[in-house]
Structure formats: C-alpha cells, structure tokens
Design an enzyme around this catalytic site. Structure first.
Site, short mmCIF file in Angstrom:
data_model
loop_
_atom_site.label_atom_id
_atom_site.label_comp_id
_atom_site.label_asym_id
_atom_site.label_seq_id
_atom_site.Cartn_x
_atom_site.Cartn_y
_atom_site.Cartn_z
N HIS A 142 0.82 -1.21 0.00
CA HIS A 142 0.00 0.00 0.00
C HIS A 142 0.86 1.26 0.00
O HIS A 142 0.49 2.27 -0.61
CB HIS A 142 -0.93 -0.02 1.21
CG HIS A 142 -1.88 -1.18 1.18
ND1 HIS A 142 -3.03 -1.17 0.41
CD2 HIS A 142 -1.85 -2.39 1.80
CE1 HIS A 142 -3.66 -2.32 0.56
NE2 HIS A 142 -2.96 -3.07 1.39
N ARG A 149 -0.49 8.33 -10.33
CA ARG A 149 -1.75 7.58 -10.31
C ARG A 149 -2.70 8.12 -9.25
O ARG A 149 -3.87 8.40 -9.53
CB ARG A 149 -1.47 6.10 -10.06
CG ARG A 149 -2.75 5.28 -9.92
CD ARG A 149 -2.46 3.83 -9.66
NE ARG A 149 -1.59 3.66 -8.50
CZ ARG A 149 -1.09 2.49 -8.12
NH1 ARG A 149 -1.35 1.41 -8.82
NH2 ARG A 149 -0.33 2.40 -7.05
N GLY A 154 -8.50 -1.13 -0.08
CA GLY A 154 -7.16 -1.05 0.52
C GLY A 154 -7.17 -0.17 1.75
O GLY A 154 -7.92 -0.40 2.70
N THR A 155 -6.34 0.87 1.76
CA THR A 155 -6.27 1.79 2.91
C THR A 155 -7.40 2.80 2.92
O THR A 155 -7.48 3.64 3.82
CB THR A 155 -4.93 2.56 2.90
OG1 THR A 155 -4.77 3.20 1.63
CG2 THR A 155 -3.76 1.61 3.13
N GLU A 174 -17.80 -10.74 -4.70
CA GLU A 174 -18.75 -11.73 -5.21
C GLU A 174 -19.60 -12.36 -4.10
O GLU A 174 -20.63 -12.98 -4.39
CB GLU A 174 -18.00 -12.85 -5.96
CG GLU A 174 -17.34 -12.40 -7.24
CD GLU A 174 -15.99 -11.71 -7.04
OE1 GLU A 174 -15.37 -11.31 -8.04
OE2 GLU A 174 -15.57 -11.54 -5.87
N GLU A 185 -9.20 0.87 -8.05
CA GLU A 185 -7.85 0.79 -8.62
C GLU A 185 -7.64 -0.65 -9.07
O GLU A 185 -7.06 -1.46 -8.36
CB GLU A 185 -6.80 1.18 -7.58
CG GLU A 185 -6.73 2.65 -7.30
CD GLU A 185 -5.49 3.00 -6.50
OE1 GLU A 185 -4.47 3.36 -7.11
OE2 GLU A 185 -5.55 2.92 -5.27
N GLU A 229 -3.04 -9.92 -13.23
CA GLU A 229 -3.33 -9.83 -11.79
C GLU A 229 -4.24 -8.65 -11.48
O GLU A 229 -4.14 -8.02 -10.42
CB GLU A 229 -2.02 -9.69 -10.99
CG GLU A 229 -1.24 -10.98 -10.90
CD GLU A 229 -1.87 -12.00 -9.98
OE1 GLU A 229 -2.54 -11.60 -9.02
OE2 GLU A 229 -1.71 -13.20 -10.23
#
Length: 287
Positions: A80, A89, A115-116, A164, A179, A188
């Site tokens: 991260h 980005r 994420g964070t 999901e 992202e 990936e």
C-alpha cells in the site's frame, strides 16, 4: 496508471492418489468410513478443521503472523505504501473526483478493493452522500481506524469480504470507483470483479471511475534476455526443469528494453468498462 500486484499462491489439495498421514492406526482408519458414510469421529475432525480455517480468515491485522501474511499479501503495508507513493496515479484519481464534485455530490459510491481507503476518502471529500468500501484483506482493520481518525466514519462504511460474496445495504449505487489495473493492464487485475460489481449494483445511468483504458502492444526480440529468463530453466544445476519454461514465458516481466529490440509497429487496445469492448486499433507508429 499501474498497480503493484503480488502473485497468487496456489495451495495443492491432496487427492485420492496421494498418501495422507492421518495420525491414526490402520484399525482406527477402518472405523472412520462405514458403508461409505463418515463416522462421528471423522465429522468431528472435519468440523474442527473448518473452524480453524474460519478463525484464520477472521484473524485481525494486529494479530497476524508471517504465515497469515503469506496468504494475505495485501495485508502488507509495503504494498500500500508503494501504491500511495505513486503520485501520478493517486493524484489522477483525486483530481478526477475533486474536479468533478458535481458528479459525486449526494451520490452513493462503491469502492471495489478499497485497501487503505484512499479513494473512498477522496469520494467522501468530493461530496458523496455515502461510500461503501469493500476489501477482503486484513488491511481493512487499519482502514477502519484511518477513516475514523479522519472523521469520515459517518460517510464511509467498510465491508470485509469478496465482492462476489458480500451484500450491500442498498440495491444500487450511483458510482463505482476502483484501482483495478495490474501489470500490462490486465495481469493480476481486478477487472472481472469490477465488472461483476457493475452488473450487480451500478444504476442504469451510473458512472465508473475509470471507465476507459488503453494498452499499447508491440513485439521485441532479445535472445540474451530469453536465455537468462526463459531457456535457463532447461538445465538447473544438472536437472531438467523445462516444464517451468512453458509457464515462465507466459508471465509478464516489467523491465526496460532498448529501442533497437522492438521489431514491430505498435497496436493500440482500447478498453471500455461500460460496454466490455476491447478494440484493437493498429497504428503506423514505429517505436
């Protein structure tokens, strides 16, 4: 924009052709299976294993060991940190929201793989009515604290789990942010997950951030590089490991190449997340 991605780790499950040491004697093993049915002994053992697996999934980030990090690579702070320090980005995401506050004002936003929580907080500052942030790794335990420390816990709701599998408190969202990009755009990446979320939750006139992507492709030739990275597997310390070569040649490598190694002109792929269209557009530009 590019995201750092760790390779997935495949766990090999034992099959009927593999010898498994159960820690029981031959007589005890015979007692486990009776007329094709499990005995209470085996059922209890399976319940115990299932409970242990569930406890591993629910381990808090602060209690994780090296073994937990091995199978939960996105709980590592280093990943991260690298993404957040990619200012090109991150600032592009921030500007796309801050410069379009009229699109976010009073809207319901979904952050896929938060994420964070940086994108969720951008969306909240841009005026979103509420943000639902989904993250399956244990970093979410710290994300909760980060959001609270920035006094945005009344606007952002964190949901731990796979996109999901989880359920949202709302039927539809107005905007999806994520992202999702990986190496070579698709490697990936989370694109399939984003498209799943789009089909399930995005309103008919909803928006995706980002909603388009481009990828330039061309061919190179570097015999020395192939010898070092690919054909090296043919003979490793006197052993034949050529079976690995077939896999290694398919995996993208991030590296710098000399202009003279480019042997074709380029092809531009345009990707639209709104239509699922990948459109090749051949150019006449020689690199």
């Amino acid at each position: 924009m590019d995201m750092e991605r760790k390779p997935k780790v495949a766990k090999v499950q034992p099959t009927t052709d593999m010898d498994i040491d159960t820690g029981k004697t031959a007589n005890e093993q015979d007692k486990i299976l009776v007329n094709g049915h499990q005995t209470e002994d085996e059922q209890t053992s399976e319940t115990s294993v299932s409970k242990n697996d569930q406890e591993k999934k629910n381990v808090k980030a602060s209690e994780m060991t090296s073994a937990d990090y091995y199978f939960d690579s996105y709980a590592h702070f280093g990943i991260h940190e690298e993404m957040l320090k990619d200012e090109v980005r991150t600032m592009t995401y921030r500007n796309s929201m801050y410069h379009n506050k009229h699109l976010f004002r009073d809207k319901i936003v979904l952050d896929v793989g938060c994420g964070t929580g940086i994108l969720s907080m951008f969306a909240a500052r841009a005026g979103a009515k509420h943000v639902y942030a989904i993250e399956m790794s244990s970093i979410v335990d710290y994300t909760k604290t980060i959001i609270k420390d920035n006094k945005l816990d009344s606007v952002i709701t964190l949901i731990k789990g796979k996109v999901e599998d989880v359920q949202l408190p709302v039927d539809k969202v107005d905007i999806i942010i994520s992202e999702w990009m990986g190496y070579c755009l698709f490697y990936e990446s989370m694109l399939d997950t984003v498209l799943f979320a789009r089909d399930k939750w995005l309103a008919e006139d909803g928006l995706l951030f980002p909603d388009k992507a481009c990828l330039y492709i061309c061919a190179i030739e570097d015999r020395q590089y192939k010898e070092e990275k690919i054909f090296w597997w043919d003979r490793v310390y006197g052993f034949d490991m050529s079976s690995v070569r077939k896999v290694a040649i398919q995996e993208p490598l991030v590296d710098v190449v000399e202009p003279k190694q480019v042997v074709t002109n380029s092809c531009l792929l345009k990707v639209s997340l709104n239509t699922d269209v990948v459109q090749p557009m051949f150019t006449h530009i020689y690199l």
